[in-house]
Design an enzyme around this catalytic site. Structure first.
Site, PDB file in Angstrom:
ATOM      1  N   GLY A  39       0.823  -1.200   0.000  1.00 25.46           N
ATOM      2  CA  GLY A  39       0.000   0.000   0.000  1.00 25.46           C
ATOM      3  C   GLY A  39       0.856   1.248   0.000  1.00 25.46           C
ATOM      4  O   GLY A  39       1.854   1.328   0.719  1.00 25.46           O
ATOM      5  N   LEU A  42      -1.190   7.224   2.537  1.00 23.06           N
ATOM      6  CA  LEU A  42      -0.452   7.973   3.556  1.00 23.06           C
ATOM      7  C   LEU A  42       0.243   7.056   4.551  1.00 23.06           C
ATOM      8  O   LEU A  42       1.404   7.286   4.907  1.00 23.06           O
ATOM      9  CB  LEU A  42      -1.399   8.925   4.282  1.00 23.06           C
ATOM     10  CG  LEU A  42      -1.843  10.150   3.472  1.00 23.06           C
ATOM     11  CD1 LEU A  42      -2.782  11.009   4.293  1.00 23.06           C
ATOM     12  CD2 LEU A  42      -0.654  10.965   3.011  1.00 23.06           C
ATOM     13  N   GLY A  44       1.132   3.766   4.172  1.00 22.53           N
ATOM     14  CA  GLY A  44       2.164   2.958   3.542  1.00 22.53           C
ATOM     15  C   GLY A  44       3.349   3.778   3.061  1.00 22.53           C
ATOM     16  O   GLY A  44       4.508   3.412   3.292  1.00 22.53           O
ATOM     17  N   ARG A 336     -20.166  12.515  12.547  1.00 26.22           N
ATOM     18  CA  ARG A 336     -20.736  12.025  11.299  1.00 26.22           C
ATOM     19  C   ARG A 336     -21.910  11.077  11.511  1.00 26.22           C
ATOM     20  O   ARG A 336     -22.884  11.123  10.769  1.00 26.22           O
ATOM     21  CB  ARG A 336     -19.638  11.346  10.481  1.00 26.22           C
ATOM     22  CG  ARG A 336     -18.617  12.315   9.964  1.00 26.22           C
ATOM     23  CD  ARG A 336     -17.445  11.640   9.310  1.00 26.22           C
ATOM     24  NE  ARG A 336     -16.573  12.638   8.700  1.00 26.22           N
ATOM     25  CZ  ARG A 336     -15.442  12.351   8.082  1.00 26.22           C
ATOM     26  NH1 ARG A 336     -15.026  11.094   8.007  1.00 26.22           N
ATOM     27  NH2 ARG A 336     -14.708  13.303   7.553  1.00 26.22           N
ATOM     28  N   GLU A 430      -6.129   2.705   8.004  1.00 28.16           N
ATOM     29  CA  GLU A 430      -7.499   2.170   8.016  1.00 28.16           C
ATOM     30  C   GLU A 430      -7.528   0.648   8.010  1.00 28.16           C
ATOM     31  O   GLU A 430      -8.547   0.042   8.341  1.00 28.16           O
ATOM     32  CB  GLU A 430      -8.277   2.716   6.821  1.00 28.16           C
ATOM     33  CG  GLU A 430      -9.767   2.461   6.885  1.00 28.16           C
ATOM     34  CD  GLU A 430     -10.534   3.028   5.697  1.00 28.16           C
ATOM     35  OE1 GLU A 430     -11.770   2.810   5.628  1.00 28.16           O
ATOM     36  OE2 GLU A 430      -9.915   3.687   4.841  1.00 28.16           O
ATOM     37  N   ARG A 440     -15.456   7.350  13.480  1.00 29.38           N
ATOM     38  CA  ARG A 440     -14.271   8.207  13.326  1.00 29.38           C
ATOM     39  C   ARG A 440     -14.685   9.657  13.175  1.00 29.38           C
ATOM     40  O   ARG A 440     -15.559   9.980  12.374  1.00 29.38           O
ATOM     41  CB  ARG A 440     -13.448   7.778  12.108  1.00 29.38           C
ATOM     42  CG  ARG A 440     -12.253   8.700  11.859  1.00 29.38           C
ATOM     43  CD  ARG A 440     -11.410   8.228  10.719  1.00 29.38           C
ATOM     44  NE  ARG A 440     -12.057   8.324   9.424  1.00 29.38           N
ATOM     45  CZ  ARG A 440     -12.210   9.441   8.726  1.00 29.38           C
ATOM     46  NH1 ARG A 440     -11.809  10.598   9.225  1.00 29.38           N
ATOM     47  NH2 ARG A 440     -12.785   9.415   7.530  1.00 29.38           N
ATOM     48  N   LEU A 446      -6.423  10.961   8.171  1.00 27.54           N
ATOM     49  CA  LEU A 446      -5.104  11.386   7.732  1.00 27.54           C
ATOM     50  C   LEU A 446      -4.147  11.431   8.916  1.00 27.54           C
ATOM     51  O   LEU A 446      -2.966  11.081   8.799  1.00 27.54           O
ATOM     52  CB  LEU A 446      -5.183  12.752   7.055  1.00 27.54           C
ATOM     53  CG  LEU A 446      -6.183  12.901   5.897  1.00 27.54           C
ATOM     54  CD1 LEU A 446      -6.044  14.270   5.243  1.00 27.54           C
ATOM     55  CD2 LEU A 446      -5.987  11.801   4.871  1.00 27.54           C
TER      56      LEU A 446
END
Length: 652
Positions: A39, A42, A44, A336, A430, A440, A446
């Protein structure tokens, strides 16, 4: 037994004490050790860059043609950090508490505190890399607010924060590639994990251009492949995003935690047709200045749906700013899951606009207050994106939004060191479960990805590798590699045989992989989506099993395995999704409570909020694979809060 390996001592000192007492690998010995990173998002890219800079030999694998195409590029709104530039009362402690509360008290306390603790260093790192964060008039880094917080702690680069952060990480990665410390392998998809003597020692990948299977060995493997949101087909994830790498590790013995915790993002462009392949996210940052509303009168909503009225025809007194009404303390910046359920409730009650499943996000007040130029400066690219997709000008008429699948809080179980239940296999970003609990907060993905890659794995991997210095790099000709590759070939051949039956007189009509994936997604969204209950989950389990049976009888995969074959790629991923869907449903059935993104309609307060059962479900549900079609077994990692006081979430 599960051992989370949480260091002893006060919460604020755990990470410092860990770093002071961990085992190290000296520079000369680092050159003897090999690490695989799967991956290039961000998590990886930052991990590979950091490990390469330390002197390890790193092989990094990318499913796209360039690391810059990783799905992290799609993140829009920002990244959280407790630097308190606004002088509005923020702190590491407050970020920690907001994150645990936002996750409805279902996250591991020590991991979340560490995340908050290193958040400030992430911003310093990114600024040093040249990430063009927005700045205020005086030249200092600017901040804006996100859901679940009453402070401004979100650093941003217009609506392109993920892209700019990824370019920064890509620059660091490219430097290590040029130095020869990191080797990049593009257009490869991980097909299996190779375990030798109980440790992760390599992977089997498929070259997506040639169709060849390739073997790679290492002393440790880092999985940074994102989440499994595309299980639902329509989501905000890129179409190539998938959960297969994590799932093949699960089949090999890596435990899977909290799979039913799936996040619904409240601010997405609504579904507009049966032939849509994905949904588009409109950044949560828009809720800083946009106000969410629906008509107060059902007859007005109906008139809008049939085209007799437009949004601007509705008088101010006839608008229901329902989030501001229900949650006056946080207003439009509730978390959310809260905002998503509130939108669904209004639409289910008949107040939805558009197709009936949409609400308005209105910037008229902000434009009057700040001026169009100020709004354009903050959100211009997002407004442009919305107009290109919908052909409506959001400066003149409100946006229409509706909740959609966005992120998965569940993932591979990891301990404090981010190591899975397979020694030598680590999961970052993730792909693991550790930091967000049942929901989350916006701008925290990030933060976690870069925290894991830049500031956690470089320490914890050394602690694991310190006693591997004398171990030779495994040979790719070992029997374990032979067995893993043979299993992958057998799996692909099975798909090819179904298609060949068409020429042998088979009368069953064949269907594409996408057809089955769409049907699976509709089942999961309808019966295990924003709201679940015992009856719907039982129905979902039956329907998924029936669809899987049909899939193996009538899926058509053209071509052959030894060539570029996107349909074969999708078929392998969908096979994994069928198993994962059953586990998501089982996890949702067993958790007889509502928390965060897991909302059981049988367990809610009188005013429709989540109703947790802390007495019986204050734990991480950790599932172990028992074979295809066999029920998985569950272990529990108790969640013990020593520092934080558990309470019912209240955003009113």
């Amino acid at each position: 037994m599960l051992d989370p390996k949480i260091p002893s001592g006060p919460l604020a000192e755990k990470w410092t004490q860990y770093k002071a007492s961990q085992k190290l690998v000296n520079p000369a010995n680092k050159r003897k050790l090999n690490i695989i990173v799967v991956g290039t998002g961000l998590a990886g890219a930052s991990a590979a860059a950091s490990l390469g800079a330390l002197g390890f030999n790193v092989d990094i694998f990318c499913i796209q043609d360039s690391p810059r195409r990783a799905h992290s590029i799609a993140a829009q709104g920002g990244i959280n950090a407790a630097k308190n530039y606004q002088n509005d009362g923020d702190s590491v402690e407050r970020l920690f508490r907001d994150t645990v509360k936002g996750g409805d008290y279902r996250a591991r306390e020590a991991n979340v505190y560490r995340l908050a603790e290193v958040s400030g260093a992430i911003i310093d790192q990114c600024v040093a890399q040249g990430v063009p964060f927005a700045r205020d008039y005086g030249g200092l880094l600017d901040n804006r607010s996100f859901g679940g917080a009453q402070v401004s702690r979100t650093f941003y680069a217009k609506g392109q924060t993920g892209q700019q952060l990824l370019l920064g990480a890509y620059g660091a990665l490219s430097r290590e590639i040029a130095r020869g410390r990191v080797t990049l392998h593009t257009r490869r998809e991980m097909m299996d994990l190779v375990v030798m003597d109980g440790r992760a020692r390599g992977i089997i990948v498929r070259n997506l251009v040639t169709g060849d299977l390739e073997r790679y060995a290492a002393h440790a493997v880092v999985l940074a492949t994102g989440g499994y949101g595309n299980l639902y087909y329509l989501s905000t994830n890129a179409m190539n995003s998938n959960g297969s790498a994590a799932w093949v590790c699960h089949r090999k013995g890596a435990a899977f935690a909290n799979p039913c915790y799936v996040q619904i993002h409240p601010t997405c462009i609504p579904v507009h047709g049966d032939y849509q392949s994905k949904l588009t996210l409109m950044s949560e940052s828009l809720r800083n200045d946009g106000r969410i509303w629906v008509p107060k009168k059902k007859e007005d909503a109906e008139a809008i749906r049939v085209g007799k009225l437009k949004a601007n025809d509705i008088a101010e007194d006839d608008r229901d700013y329902y989030l501001e009404r229900r949650y006056p303390a946080f207003g439009n910046l509730v978390p959310r899951d809260v905002a998503s359920r509130a939108a669904k409730e209004r639409c289910d009650a008949g107040y939805g606009v558009g197709t009936g499943y949409a609400v308005y996000l209105d910037f008229a007040d902000a434009i009057r207050r700040m001026g169009k130029e100020a709004i354009e400066e903050k959100y211009g690219n997002l407004f442009q994106m919305y107009q290109k997709i919908t052909d409506e000008n959001p400066y003149e008429t409100p946006m229409m939004i509706y909740p959609a699948i966005h992120y998965t809080m569940g993932g591979l179980w990891v301990d404090y060191e981010l190591q899975t239940t397979i020694p030598g296999l680590f999961a970052a970003g993730e792909a693991n479960f550790s930091d967000h609990g049942a929901n989350r907060l916006g701008a925290s993905a990030l933060m976690q990805g870069l925290a894991d890659g830049y500031f956690v794995l470089p320490y914890t991997l050394q602690n694991y590798l310190a006693d591997q210095i004398s171990v030779a790099k495994p040979s790719v000709t070992a029997p374990e590699f032979d067995e893993a590759e043979a299993a992958v070939r057998q799996r692909m051949d099975r798909f090819m045989e179904i298609g060949k039956a068409l020429g042998k007189g088979q009368t069953t009509s064949l269907h594409t992989v996408d057809d089955f994936h769409k049907r699976l997604g509709k089942i999961m969204w309808e019966y295990c989506g924003m709201a679940r209950n015992s009856e719907s989950l039982t129905t979902a389990k039956r329907l998924v099993k029936e669809l899987e049976d049909d899939f193996w009888k009538s899926v058509f995969v053209p071509g052959n395995a030894n060539e570029m074959n996107p349909e074969l790629e999708k078929a392998c991923r969908l096979e994994d999704y069928f198993e994962l869907a059953q586990l998501v449903i089982d996890d949702a059935q067993h958790r007889e409570e509502s928390c965060g993104g897991h909302f059981r309609t049988e367990h809610q307060t009188a005013d429709g909020e989540t109703l947790r059962d802390d007495e019986h479900f204050m734990y991480v549900a950790v599932w172990e694979y028992q074979g295809h079609g066999q029920p998985e077994t569950m272990e529990k990692e108790p969640l013990v809060y020593e520092h934080i006081k558990i309470a019912n979430r209240n955003y009113k």
